[in-house]
Design a protein around this motif. Sequence first.
Motif, PDB file in Angstrom:
ATOM      1  N   GLN A   1      34.889  45.427  48.143  1.00  0.00           N
ATOM      2  CA  GLN A   1      35.544  45.882  46.920  1.00  0.00           C
ATOM      3  C   GLN A   1      34.554  46.028  45.766  1.00  0.00           C
ATOM      4  O   GLN A   1      34.403  47.107  45.188  1.00  0.00           O
ATOM      5  CB  GLN A   1      36.661  44.915  46.550  1.00  0.00           C
TER       6      GLN A   1
ATOM      7  N   ILE B   1      47.395  44.387  59.561  1.00  0.00           N
ATOM      8  CA  ILE B   1      47.247  43.867  58.204  1.00  0.00           C
ATOM      9  C   ILE B   1      48.331  42.839  57.919  1.00  0.00           C
ATOM     10  O   ILE B   1      48.114  41.852  57.214  1.00  0.00           O
ATOM     11  CB  ILE B   1      47.298  45.025  57.185  1.00  0.00           C
TER      12      ILE B   1
ATOM     13  N   GLY C   1      39.016  49.063  51.308  1.00  0.00           N
ATOM     14  CA  GLY C   1      38.533  48.492  50.069  1.00  0.00           C
ATOM     15  C   GLY C   1      37.260  49.137  49.568  1.00  0.00           C
ATOM     16  O   GLY C   1      37.142  49.478  48.391  1.00  0.00           O
TER      17      GLY C   1
ATOM     18  N   ARG D   1      52.696  45.303  53.808  1.00  0.00           N
ATOM     19  CA  ARG D   1      51.472  45.608  53.084  1.00  0.00           C
ATOM     20  C   ARG D   1      50.757  46.822  53.652  1.00  0.00           C
ATOM     21  O   ARG D   1      50.078  47.549  52.917  1.00  0.00           O
ATOM     22  CB  ARG D   1      50.510  44.411  53.121  1.00  0.00           C
ATOM     23  N   HIS D   2      50.854  47.027  54.973  1.00  0.00           N
ATOM     24  CA  HIS D   2      50.106  48.154  55.535  1.00  0.00           C
ATOM     25  C   HIS D   2      50.706  49.497  55.138  1.00  0.00           C
ATOM     26  O   HIS D   2      50.077  50.540  55.355  1.00  0.00           O
ATOM     27  CB  HIS D   2      49.983  48.026  57.066  1.00  0.00           C
TER      28      HIS D   2
ATOM     29  N   SER E   1      47.309  48.022  44.704  1.00  0.00           N
ATOM     30  CA  SER E   1      46.342  48.310  45.761  1.00  0.00           C
ATOM     31  C   SER E   1      45.572  47.062  46.173  1.00  0.00           C
ATOM     32  O   SER E   1      45.394  46.790  47.372  1.00  0.00           O
ATOM     33  CB  SER E   1      45.354  49.386  45.297  1.00  0.00           C
TER      34      SER E   1
ATOM     35  N   ILE F   1      49.660  49.199  50.522  1.00  0.00           N
ATOM     36  CA  ILE F   1      48.281  49.320  50.047  1.00  0.00           C
ATOM     37  C   ILE F   1      47.818  50.774  50.015  1.00  0.00           C
ATOM     38  O   ILE F   1      47.378  51.270  48.964  1.00  0.00           O
ATOM     39  CB  ILE F   1      47.338  48.439  50.890  1.00  0.00           C
TER      40      ILE F   1
ATOM     41  N   MET G   1      35.254  40.610  51.820  1.00  0.00           N
ATOM     42  CA  MET G   1      36.225  41.365  51.036  1.00  0.00           C
ATOM     43  C   MET G   1      35.633  41.736  49.671  1.00  0.00           C
ATOM     44  O   MET G   1      35.747  42.886  49.228  1.00  0.00           O
ATOM     45  CB  MET G   1      37.489  40.536  50.838  1.00  0.00           C
TER      46      MET G   1
ATOM     47  N   SER H   1      45.973  43.448  49.181  1.00  0.00           N
ATOM     48  CA  SER H   1      44.796  43.379  50.045  1.00  0.00           C
ATOM     49  C   SER H   1      44.195  41.974  50.036  1.00  0.00           C
ATOM     50  O   SER H   1      43.835  41.420  51.083  1.00  0.00           O
ATOM     51  CB  SER H   1      43.740  44.398  49.590  1.00  0.00           C
TER      52      SER H   1
ATOM     53  N   ASN I   1      44.012  39.246  53.200  1.00  0.00           N
ATOM     54  CA  ASN I   1      42.759  38.640  53.666  1.00  0.00           C
ATOM     55  C   ASN I   1      42.837  37.122  53.644  1.00  0.00           C
ATOM     56  O   ASN I   1      42.356  36.452  54.570  1.00  0.00           O
ATOM     57  CB  ASN I   1      41.600  39.115  52.792  1.00  0.00           C
TER      58      ASN I   1
ATOM     59  N   LEU J   1      41.323  46.571  56.165  1.00  0.00           N
ATOM     60  CA  LEU J   1      41.294  46.197  54.751  1.00  0.00           C
ATOM     61  C   LEU J   1      39.902  46.392  54.153  1.00  0.00           C
ATOM     62  O   LEU J   1      39.761  46.849  53.018  1.00  0.00           O
ATOM     63  CB  LEU J   1      41.735  44.744  54.582  1.00  0.00           C
TER      64      LEU J   1
END
Length: 460
Positions: A370, A416, A245, A301-302, A342, A305, A366, A346, A350, A241
Amino acid sequence: MSDNPNGLSRSAIGKPLEVFRHRPFLIFWIGACISNTGNWTENAAQSWAITSQTIGNPHQGLLVEILQFADFCPVLLLALLAGVISDRVNRKVWLITLQSLACALGAGLAVAAFLGRATPWVVITFTFLEGIVWALNGPVFLAVVPTLVPRAELDRALALNSVQFNMARLCGPMLAAALIGAIGVGGAFTFNACTFLPLLIALLAAIPSTPAPARPKTASIYEDLREGLKFVWTSPGTRRLTIMGVIFMFLAAPLQGLLPVFAQSVLKGGPTLFGLMLSAIGLGSILGAFLLSCIPSYYPRHHLIPLAMCAFAAIGLLFSLSRTPILSLIILVVSGACWLLSLNPSNTANQLLATDANRGRVLSIMLLAQQGGMPLGHLLAGFLTHYMSPPWVLRLMLGTLLVLTVVFLFMREPAIDNLPRRSAGKLTLWGAIWEAVTACSHRPAYPAEIAVSSEKDARK
């Protein structure tokens, strides 16, 4: 860990607003929505203040990107320290202190504008100082959400937080355009300063006054930092992630950073068009939040994203080719939806992978990935505007993003979703593409399919 990989449980799909029955979260949500509306109003006014004062200046694109860098640069410097502070202090007191400082800075910028002193470099300086406050605020602001709702409803609370943020993103630029047209940028800056008051009231009323999380008395700041970094890097899910990111935000940065230049120089518009462009992204993000609630609960999610990141890059390339305002606005609505699809999953992943003891540090990493990647992307984009036109800057950076996110899409990380890695078997190219997009191997078998499978097993 929620049993739903996409961040919204089945009950969230049926009753997405049910989490508002928790009154502290409702109060916090309303205050944050009002304050974020002010923040987006100020953000648009800052960009327009610089753009309007540098018409015909060959360094216009660079100054606009420096502004974006000044906003996000403090995250690079302070995000990790902010996470450690978040895990050590009384979060309510710390939040109120930071929001009060931000209010004072917003008021100072408004005074400078009314006095005619809001030159490009004055605006950039205030933006940098506000960026310091937001860098310290980010981890603790996110970390308080789990204290307002039960863990089972955390995914819904985070989704609704995204909705309010993007509602503000939709309304703020339109308010900025109206205020700039009627009063000037000073009016937009004043409005922002006033919107901090409802949030301060909400923080006083809604956030529980809990003591600082328990920490070993001998733990130093360095040890806390190392512990947080070790957790993120040694956990496959948080590691992937983080990598995705920072790459996404670095290469996606110019799509938003160069918007005022596109509005004025490429599409031949003014502050109204610029406000509409920012609002189009916000509208798309709101639509993306509701689209997220419609995604089947089995969809992980994997898959989601990297797929959404691919779509964002492709849509951004289309935007670089557009020369009509209407088409550009439609494209930006779609890009806003892809942006939310996206980042929201994520952030949810997290939050769910972190523990209560290290949540602030995990979230700070995170945010560093990002928001820290974004100012570097703005600097690169600003540098490239000296050698190529803004549309070609977008094509270069978003084309690179498209290639890298396709790699992530085909080299997925199940951790994830807290799932074990498994063999997909031998797939053709089209089969691999179909699996990457549809995640059909994660789809629960229907009763008829189970019956057929059982019959085949019996024959064997």
